[in-house]
Design a protein around this motif. Sequence first.
Motif, PDB file in Angstrom:
ATOM      1  N   ALA A 364      -3.129  -6.807   7.799  1.00 37.12           N
ATOM      2  CA  ALA A 364      -2.906  -5.434   7.347  1.00 37.12           C
ATOM      3  C   ALA A 364      -1.422  -5.177   7.157  1.00 37.12           C
ATOM      4  O   ALA A 364      -0.997  -4.543   6.200  1.00 37.12           O
ATOM      5  N   LYS A 365      -0.644  -5.718   8.091  1.00 30.62           N
ATOM      6  CA  LYS A 365       0.800  -5.502   7.992  1.00 30.62           C
ATOM      7  C   LYS A 365       1.362  -6.172   6.750  1.00 30.62           C
ATOM      8  O   LYS A 365       2.198  -5.621   6.069  1.00 30.62           O
ATOM      9  N   ALA A 366       0.841  -7.365   6.472  1.00 23.36           N
ATOM     10  CA  ALA A 366       1.358  -8.122   5.336  1.00 23.36           C
ATOM     11  C   ALA A 366       1.102  -7.389   4.031  1.00 23.36           C
ATOM     12  O   ALA A 366       1.892  -7.424   3.106  1.00 23.36           O
ATOM     13  N   GLN A 367      -0.044  -6.678   3.972  1.00 16.72           N
ATOM     14  CA  GLN A 367      -0.398  -5.973   2.751  1.00 16.72           C
ATOM     15  C   GLN A 367       0.617  -4.903   2.386  1.00 16.72           C
ATOM     16  O   GLN A 367       0.875  -4.658   1.238  1.00 16.72           O
ATOM     17  N   LEU A 368       1.148  -4.287   3.436  1.00  7.90           N
ATOM     18  CA  LEU A 368       2.106  -3.217   3.189  1.00  7.90           C
ATOM     19  C   LEU A 368       3.491  -3.802   2.974  1.00  7.90           C
ATOM     20  O   LEU A 368       4.457  -3.287   3.475  1.00  7.90           O
ATOM     21  N   GLY A 369       3.531  -4.896   2.269  1.00  6.01           N
ATOM     22  CA  GLY A 369       4.779  -5.644   2.174  1.00  6.01           C
ATOM     23  C   GLY A 369       5.837  -4.951   1.345  1.00  6.01           C
ATOM     24  O   GLY A 369       5.582  -3.994   0.614  1.00  6.01           O
ATOM     25  N   ASP A 370       7.037  -5.504   1.466  1.00  9.54           N
ATOM     26  CA  ASP A 370       8.159  -4.963   0.716  1.00  9.54           C
ATOM     27  C   ASP A 370       8.012  -5.244  -0.775  1.00  9.54           C
ATOM     28  O   ASP A 370       8.611  -4.593  -1.608  1.00  9.54           O
ATOM     29  N   ARG A 371       7.175  -6.224  -1.069  1.00 11.38           N
ATOM     30  CA  ARG A 371       6.976  -6.582  -2.459  1.00 11.38           C
ATOM     31  C   ARG A 371       6.330  -5.430  -3.227  1.00 11.38           C
ATOM     32  O   ARG A 371       6.721  -5.097  -4.337  1.00 11.38           O
ATOM     33  N   GLN A 372       5.339  -4.804  -2.582  1.00  8.92           N
ATOM     34  CA  GLN A 372       4.679  -3.676  -3.221  1.00  8.92           C
ATOM     35  C   GLN A 372       5.680  -2.565  -3.533  1.00  8.92           C
ATOM     36  O   GLN A 372       5.631  -1.949  -4.585  1.00  8.92           O
ATOM     37  N   VAL A 373       6.559  -2.355  -2.559  1.00  8.81           N
ATOM     38  CA  VAL A 373       7.542  -1.299  -2.744  1.00  8.81           C
ATOM     39  C   VAL A 373       8.395  -1.597  -3.963  1.00  8.81           C
ATOM     40  O   VAL A 373       8.658  -0.742  -4.800  1.00  8.81           O
ATOM     41  N   LYS A 374       8.799  -2.869  -4.083  1.00 13.65           N
ATOM     42  CA  LYS A 374       9.632  -3.256  -5.220  1.00 13.65           C
ATOM     43  C   LYS A 374       8.877  -3.003  -6.527  1.00 13.65           C
ATOM     44  O   LYS A 374       9.440  -2.548  -7.517  1.00 13.65           O
ATOM     45  N   GLN A 375       7.572  -3.297  -6.490  1.00 13.01           N
ATOM     46  CA  GLN A 375       6.773  -3.108  -7.693  1.00 13.01           C
ATOM     47  C   GLN A 375       6.710  -1.622  -8.066  1.00 13.01           C
ATOM     48  O   GLN A 375       6.893  -1.254  -9.216  1.00 13.01           O
ATOM     49  N   LEU A 376       6.502  -0.774  -7.044  1.00 12.27           N
ATOM     50  CA  LEU A 376       6.451   0.666  -7.309  1.00 12.27           C
ATOM     51  C   LEU A 376       7.748   1.135  -7.957  1.00 12.27           C
ATOM     52  O   LEU A 376       7.755   1.884  -8.927  1.00 12.27           O
ATOM     53  N   VAL A 377       8.851   0.658  -7.373  1.00  8.66           N
ATOM     54  CA  VAL A 377      10.146   1.080  -7.899  1.00  8.66           C
ATOM     55  C   VAL A 377      10.308   0.611  -9.346  1.00  8.66           C
ATOM     56  O   VAL A 377      10.785   1.351 -10.208  1.00  8.66           O
ATOM     57  N   ALA A 378       9.864  -0.629  -9.606  1.00  7.23           N
ATOM     58  CA  ALA A 378       9.985  -1.152 -10.969  1.00  7.23           C
ATOM     59  C   ALA A 378       9.194  -0.301 -11.949  1.00  7.23           C
ATOM     60  O   ALA A 378       9.666   0.000 -13.054  1.00  7.23           O
ATOM     61  N   ILE A 379       8.010   0.121 -11.539  1.00  7.49           N
ATOM     62  CA  ILE A 379       7.184   0.938 -12.433  1.00  7.49           C
ATOM     63  C   ILE A 379       7.873   2.269 -12.728  1.00  7.49           C
ATOM     64  O   ILE A 379       7.987   2.687 -13.888  1.00  7.49           O
ATOM     65  N   ILE A 380       8.381   2.895 -11.677  1.00  7.55           N
ATOM     66  CA  ILE A 380       9.033   4.193 -11.884  1.00  7.55           C
ATOM     67  C   ILE A 380      10.276   4.030 -12.761  1.00  7.55           C
ATOM     68  O   ILE A 380      10.571   4.871 -13.616  1.00  7.55           O
ATOM     69  N   ASN A 381      10.976   2.909 -12.560  1.00  2.00           N
ATOM     70  CA  ASN A 381      12.170   2.680 -13.375  1.00  2.00           C
ATOM     71  C   ASN A 381      11.854   2.530 -14.859  1.00  2.00           C
ATOM     72  O   ASN A 381      12.708   2.744 -15.708  1.00  2.00           O
ATOM     73  N   SER A 382      10.630   2.134 -15.158  1.00  4.36           N
ATOM     74  CA  SER A 382      10.270   1.937 -16.559  1.00  4.36           C
ATOM     75  C   SER A 382       9.813   3.230 -17.238  1.00  4.36           C
ATOM     76  O   SER A 382       9.404   3.205 -18.393  1.00  4.36           O
ATOM     77  N   MET A 383       9.867   4.332 -16.509  1.00  7.64           N
ATOM     78  CA  MET A 383       9.473   5.613 -17.111  1.00  7.64           C
ATOM     79  C   MET A 383      10.699   6.336 -17.651  1.00  7.64           C
ATOM     80  O   MET A 383      11.820   6.076 -17.226  1.00  7.64           O
ATOM     81  N   THR A 384      10.451   7.247 -18.560  1.00  9.01           N
ATOM     82  CA  THR A 384      11.551   8.092 -19.019  1.00  9.01           C
ATOM     83  C   THR A 384      11.747   9.194 -17.983  1.00  9.01           C
ATOM     84  O   THR A 384      10.831   9.489 -17.206  1.00  9.01           O
ATOM     85  N   PRO A 385      12.947   9.798 -17.944  1.00 14.36           N
ATOM     86  CA  PRO A 385      13.177  10.891 -16.983  1.00 14.36           C
ATOM     87  C   PRO A 385      12.123  11.992 -17.128  1.00 14.36           C
ATOM     88  O   PRO A 385      11.662  12.559 -16.128  1.00 14.36           O
ATOM     89  N   GLN A 386      11.751  12.233 -18.363  1.00 15.54           N
ATOM     90  CA  GLN A 386      10.751  13.255 -18.623  1.00 15.54           C
ATOM     91  C   GLN A 386       9.440  12.918 -17.901  1.00 15.54           C
ATOM     92  O   GLN A 386       8.822  13.750 -17.246  1.00 15.54           O
ATOM     93  N   GLU A 387       9.034  11.657 -18.036  1.00 17.53           N
ATOM     94  CA  GLU A 387       7.781  11.218 -17.416  1.00 17.53           C
ATOM     95  C   GLU A 387       7.838  11.307 -15.904  1.00 17.53           C
ATOM     96  O   GLU A 387       6.854  11.615 -15.247  1.00 17.53           O
ATOM     97  N   ARG A 388       9.038  11.024 -15.362  1.00 14.83           N
ATOM     98  CA  ARG A 388       9.161  11.065 -13.908  1.00 14.83           C
ATOM     99  C   ARG A 388       9.001  12.501 -13.413  1.00 14.83           C
ATOM    100  O   ARG A 388       8.483  12.737 -12.337  1.00 14.83           O
ATOM    101  N   ARG A 389       9.500  13.414 -14.204  1.00 13.18           N
ATOM    102  CA  ARG A 389       9.412  14.804 -13.772  1.00 13.18           C
ATOM    103  C   ARG A 389       8.002  15.355 -13.973  1.00 13.18           C
ATOM    104  O   ARG A 389       7.514  16.130 -13.185  1.00 13.18           O
ATOM    105  N   PHE A 390       7.379  14.955 -15.060  1.00 13.54           N
ATOM    106  CA  PHE A 390       6.026  15.466 -15.338  1.00 13.54           C
ATOM    107  C   PHE A 390       5.047  14.304 -15.479  1.00 13.54           C
ATOM    108  O   PHE A 390       4.657  13.934 -16.596  1.00 13.54           O
ATOM    109  N   PRO A 391       4.620  13.753 -14.335  1.00 14.87           N
ATOM    110  CA  PRO A 391       3.744  12.570 -14.385  1.00 14.87           C
ATOM    111  C   PRO A 391       2.427  12.844 -15.097  1.00 14.87           C
ATOM    112  O   PRO A 391       1.790  11.902 -15.578  1.00 14.87           O
TER     113      PRO A 391
END
Lengths: 451, 319
Positions: A364-391
């Motif tokens: 369970a601990k392994a699942q909550l890995g730092d890798r997932q976090v990196k992936q989340l950040v990468a996804i958000i980084n690929s959005m436009t500012p507009q999209e981030r504000r209004f998902p």
Amino acid sequence: MFDNLSQRLQATLKRLRGEGRLTEENTREALREVRMALLEADVALPVVKDFIEHVRAKAAGQDVLASLTPGQALVKVVNDELVALMGAANERLNLAVRPPAVILVAGLQGSGKTTTVAKLARFLQEREKKSVMVASADVYRPAAIDQLQKLAATIGAEFFPSRTDQQPENIARHAVDEARKRVMDVLILDTAGRLHVDEAMMREIRAVHAAIEPVETLFVVDSMTGQDAVNTAKAFDAALPLTGVILTKTDGDARGGAALSIRQVTGKPIKFLGVGEKTSALEAFHPERVAARILGMGDVLGLVEEAARAADKEKAQEFARKLAKGKGFDLEDFRDQMAQMEKMGGVANLMGKLPGMGEAPDAAKAQLGDRQVKQLVAIINSMTPQERRFPDTIRGSRKRRIAAGSGTQVQDVNRLLKQFDQMQKMMKRMGKGGLQKLLRDVKGRLPGLPG
Amino acid sequence: MTQSHPPQQTEKRPAGLFGRLREKLAATQRSFTRGLSDLLLGGRALDDSLFEELETLLLSADVGVETTQYLLKGITEQVSRKQLRDARAVYQALRQSILSIVAPCSRRLEIAAARPFVIMVVGVNGVGKTTTIAKLARRLKNDGHAVMVGAADTFRAAAIEQLKTWAGRLDIPVIAQHTGADAAAVVHDALNAAKARASDILIVDTAGRQHTQAGLMDELKKIRRVIAKADPAAPHEVLLVLDAGTGQNALSQLAHFGEAVGVTGLALTKLDGTAKGGILIALARKTGLPIRYIGVGEGMDDLREFIAEEYVDALLPAP
């Protein structure tokens, strides 16, 4: 570190929690298990014997408080003994001398001295605002001096150059002279790894020590070391007046037996823990918190401290304002939260400090890995500012673009949006005066916190 | 570039190997061996206190709780069946059980016909991978193989320089990129170079990593995949380097590395420094994996093939 030991002890003590009384019978059984757990954790045998004897004596004696159940009483005794074993409080470095304060670092081959020198230099620069110079008297291992030079460059510490054809003693002396000339606060001297049974090498380090009279002489030891850890520590302590110990590689699954033994046998405090590969991965050692962590009570204090250090105050305040308004928590904030978490050493590090997490399954601990976090950040980084504000505006073709941009799948983007949606709902609830209630709930789950 | 460093004078004394191993393991002998012979060869009676002291000796030598219990159980059973009548017989029986545990592990590394024969070297930080590689490369070169080394530890500062210094002394080619380069890419280059230059053996150095760090272990799997792409049978040997001073954590290291990249052989380093080394017995019993090499000193010749009888004779000399 300590997780395995912690799991074993918790399982043993939990069985006792069900018991009505602490009889000689069930204490003996529990203590046998505790003994096994400690031995499997590589705690030195003489230390284990003493420990068990102390616990037995105390458990049988008058020390049991009336308000506790027998199981709790034994946990308390074990906890007290663990604290006694490791020393009561963190011992800081003594740097209150006429500069430069000289720190000599010694240990076996492969214990992690050079990396530790860099971490310590960075620690003193950042936390204590000291100017630090490092030097290497390791003239044996190929490229050891080179390694320190490179590390020094990455952390911005001064480096005193040395060569393999020089005498370690002379390198040490010249480094001190140079540090004094350049008005450095601290000089850290790295030395070659050596076996405690190698008399010539032990003579050499005694000569280095005598030449520069360091104010701190730190013994660096691998936390995975077996029963020999105490012999090694004793031998080094006999040769050099050690002032403290640094325990390295504690980010693995070592059970930390060395930590429990060395202090007991040498009487020298553990001052720092190496907790990872990066030069920032050095923590001050707090024995009382570690004891709590071993027994599954969590290092809540450590968590709070880390949060305070890593959190960007301005951003935190802005976040609090947004929270108070109960709206406006957008993906941008979400990303900031993730980044803050990264700064605090990543999800895995944080989890280890939470109460009860010692008992959570590793998978369970392994699942909550730092890798997932990196992936989340990468996804958000690929959005436009507009999209981030209004998902809400993110639909089919935008999702495909974002997935392509972040190297993920549309499902990943969907998952993120769903998670964010849930989080937003929770935030709204907290904003509407729910924060107090939420905190109360959390506190109820933390043992040992003042209510 | 050939450097004329004679690397730590080589003394080839195959006949004296036996004696030298015993000499090299002097530290181990001091506490464990002497403790055992004092206990069992001094004509003491077979009573509980003797078995308790025996347990203490085994546990203090890092033999571990399980393996210690296994050894003691075998002996006490024989005692109760009156098969062992005195302490001296217990000593012999212990010798025999340890030998039967470690004997299946003395299988030497055979260099198969594949070219290049790829040896991937893995382990946690600080166990002595790079030094072991240098000694191994030298050994294989002396056996008449054309050896090449791939420097895939691109993480630790100056790891590449360390390997190059060694290789320079041994006149062995190293394929390397810069620190921070993609390790798998280095391996890919090294494989191509080894093929182009018709090397017999390619040894791949990897960065030390904590076996519990999933991300780093994934990187290792990737290196393995890159090797397997060039030759599905490769790597022909995945050598896990363990520090003999490690306690019971060595078992965990083996389990994790084994799961990630399929360890096929072990090298135990620094066996000379530790008064213990009993972890070798625990590893042998738990896994039965071949122990290819033991490191018994800092000299270039101090990486030895593991020979069970020799080891047991050094540990528990025949009375």
